[in-house]
Design an enzyme around this catalytic site. Sequence first.
Site, PDB file in Angstrom:
ATOM      1  N   CYS A  20     -56.025  89.870 -29.124  1.00 33.21           N
ATOM      2  CA  CYS A  20     -55.896  88.444 -28.890  1.00 33.21           C
ATOM      3  C   CYS A  20     -54.539  87.916 -29.312  1.00 33.21           C
ATOM      4  O   CYS A  20     -53.876  88.473 -30.179  1.00 33.21           O
ATOM      5  CB  CYS A  20     -56.941  87.656 -29.691  1.00 33.21           C
ATOM      6  SG  CYS A  20     -58.626  88.131 -29.362  1.00 33.21           S
ATOM      7  N   GLY A  46     -53.022  90.154 -24.824  1.00 31.02           N
ATOM      8  CA  GLY A  46     -54.327  90.096 -24.188  1.00 31.02           C
ATOM      9  C   GLY A  46     -54.191  89.675 -22.744  1.00 31.02           C
ATOM     10  O   GLY A  46     -53.665  88.590 -22.472  1.00 31.02           O
ATOM     11  N   ASN A 121     -57.858  85.245 -33.657  1.00 31.73           N
ATOM     12  CA  ASN A 121     -57.292  86.586 -33.480  1.00 31.73           C
ATOM     13  C   ASN A 121     -57.768  87.417 -34.659  1.00 31.73           C
ATOM     14  O   ASN A 121     -57.545  87.040 -35.806  1.00 31.73           O
ATOM     15  CB  ASN A 121     -55.761  86.505 -33.457  1.00 31.73           C
ATOM     16  CG  ASN A 121     -55.079  87.865 -33.375  1.00 31.73           C
ATOM     17  OD1 ASN A 121     -53.942  88.004 -33.794  1.00 31.73           O
ATOM     18  ND2 ASN A 121     -55.761  88.871 -32.861  1.00 31.73           N
ATOM     19  N   GLY A 122     -58.398  88.539 -34.372  1.00 33.92           N
ATOM     20  CA  GLY A 122     -58.878  89.405 -35.448  1.00 33.92           C
ATOM     21  C   GLY A 122     -60.294  89.845 -35.190  1.00 33.92           C
ATOM     22  O   GLY A 122     -60.813  89.691 -34.080  1.00 33.92           O
ATOM     23  N   TYR A 266     -45.852  98.524 -32.611  1.00 29.13           N
ATOM     24  CA  TYR A 266     -46.172  98.397 -31.190  1.00 29.13           C
ATOM     25  C   TYR A 266     -46.627  97.006 -30.732  1.00 29.13           C
ATOM     26  O   TYR A 266     -46.205  96.548 -29.680  1.00 29.13           O
ATOM     27  CB  TYR A 266     -47.257  99.421 -30.828  1.00 29.13           C
ATOM     28  CG  TYR A 266     -47.770  99.327 -29.415  1.00 29.13           C
ATOM     29  CD1 TYR A 266     -46.938  99.620 -28.332  1.00 29.13           C
ATOM     30  CD2 TYR A 266     -49.070  98.935 -29.156  1.00 29.13           C
ATOM     31  CE1 TYR A 266     -47.402  99.525 -27.024  1.00 29.13           C
ATOM     32  CE2 TYR A 266     -49.543  98.848 -27.852  1.00 29.13           C
ATOM     33  CZ  TYR A 266     -48.714  99.135 -26.791  1.00 29.13           C
ATOM     34  OH  TYR A 266     -49.170  99.040 -25.511  1.00 29.13           O
TER      35      TYR A 266
END
Length: 507
Positions: A20, A46, A121-122, A266
């Site tokens: 996300c 995402g 997010n998570g 990344y």
Amino acid sequence: MNLPHSPQRECEDDRLHEECGIFGIVGATEAAAACALGLHALQHRGQEAAGITSFDGVEFYTRRGIGHVADNFSTGESIAELPGFMAAGHVRYSTTGGAGLRNVQPLYADLAFGGFAVAHNGNISNARTLRQELVNKGAIFQSTSDTEVIIHLVATSRYPTLLDKFIDALRLVEGAFSLICMTPRGMIACRDPLGIRPLVMGRLGPKENGATVFASETVALDVIGAEFIRQVDPGELVEVDFDGQITSHRPFGEHHARPCIFEHVYFSRPDSIFNDRSVYEARKHIGVELAREAPCDADLVVPVPDSGTPAAIGYSQRSGIPFELGIIRSHYVGRTFIQPSEGARNASVKRKHNANRMLVEGKRIVLIDDSIVRGTTSLKIVEMMRDAGAREVHFRVASPPTGYGCYYGVDTPERSKLLAGRMDIAAMCAFIKADSLAFVSIDGLYRAVGHDARDNSRPQYCDACFTGDYPTRLTDLADRHGGEAQLSLAVDSPRPAEPRPLDTRVA
Ligand code: SF4
């Protein structure tokens, strides 16, 4: 992300996926338009779905859709559906095609105090347990998202104020959460006590009456012309009201931060700043460390595009071996994960990457990639180099072996499908058919991001996918994994039986 969360879920291509990206803005004249631009800059986090919720002082408006941000928010009509001076948005990666729109964020609910929208997010690593408890008490869930657990916890908190309800809810959750929430009184942004997932803060416009912006990465601030102010600190909760007043709270006490080191490797865009370091510089330094630790007699350094490029530049600069684009990536190929079978996935690798035959023919090549997940892509790329006439193909990886799943919002295959989860380096080298294979060491990675080495008694980052050292409880998975996970205390004590005032304001 979705429940049931488990690394057993198929990772449909040979990359780890951040699941996300989130963005929020309050105090802007065209908040939804800025939000759409910001989300567009976070698209790499995402690609499956996107959503924006806005607020005009009276009503909340939501538009969500499957697909890219540009598919859903590029027209004037789509933005006109989202009036107001406050907006929050979300981009989502998911492999669960059947889940549909109900899991696309921001999630919204009408609670006792008014509307409440949340972008997350998570991954909440005790969401399954909390959800069951809530369902047992009569809660009815609309989605399979762990984020909805937070909404139910806020709704059922016995604390009187919205802020206290929110803190009360967050003290019950474990795992990783960067959140941007909208209420009828303003915006709340929050990062989990360890700061596992990123969140930054910026300002658009003048200092006195500009808009406040929150985003997963600084690149989203750049794109809308906002100034980067600082990261939201691990464990910090920032409230912004409609007068632009910003208040910081530290409701979780003191914790040793463990941000995700894979953001450096990344996930983040190279033009972002993560944990006060340029992502691009960090990646280049990983390449320098890799060249120092794993030198190679070769003619060319070739990146696996695009994510291996900065590390390949660093490797080339340190080794003196020329950097060349020996693989050309097509940017117009459908993503590999829509292909259902292993064979189709392999075909997709070839459509995406093509060897620069005239360059590599007869040469000894050092290939640089950011990581190896299943190894299928690495194998195909080594074969592609040999088919193009490379004399030797040596593989160097700009991260340590990825041998463990992530439970913090990154899609990873189960350990048995991770190449490093089932093989040693010699066997991995044989699997990908390289002449040699080496990974940067964990200490080399830490050096590249500014430390002398990993502090094993107090690691500076979450690096669990390399070490298996998980920094939080993994309540939902403890039974399944037995002693494999390290179950340390990362969140505060359980909520008290009776509400008492939560004084968390920072002077
Ligand atoms: S397990 Fe790996 S990918 Fe997941 S948060 Fe930790 S370092 Fe990042």
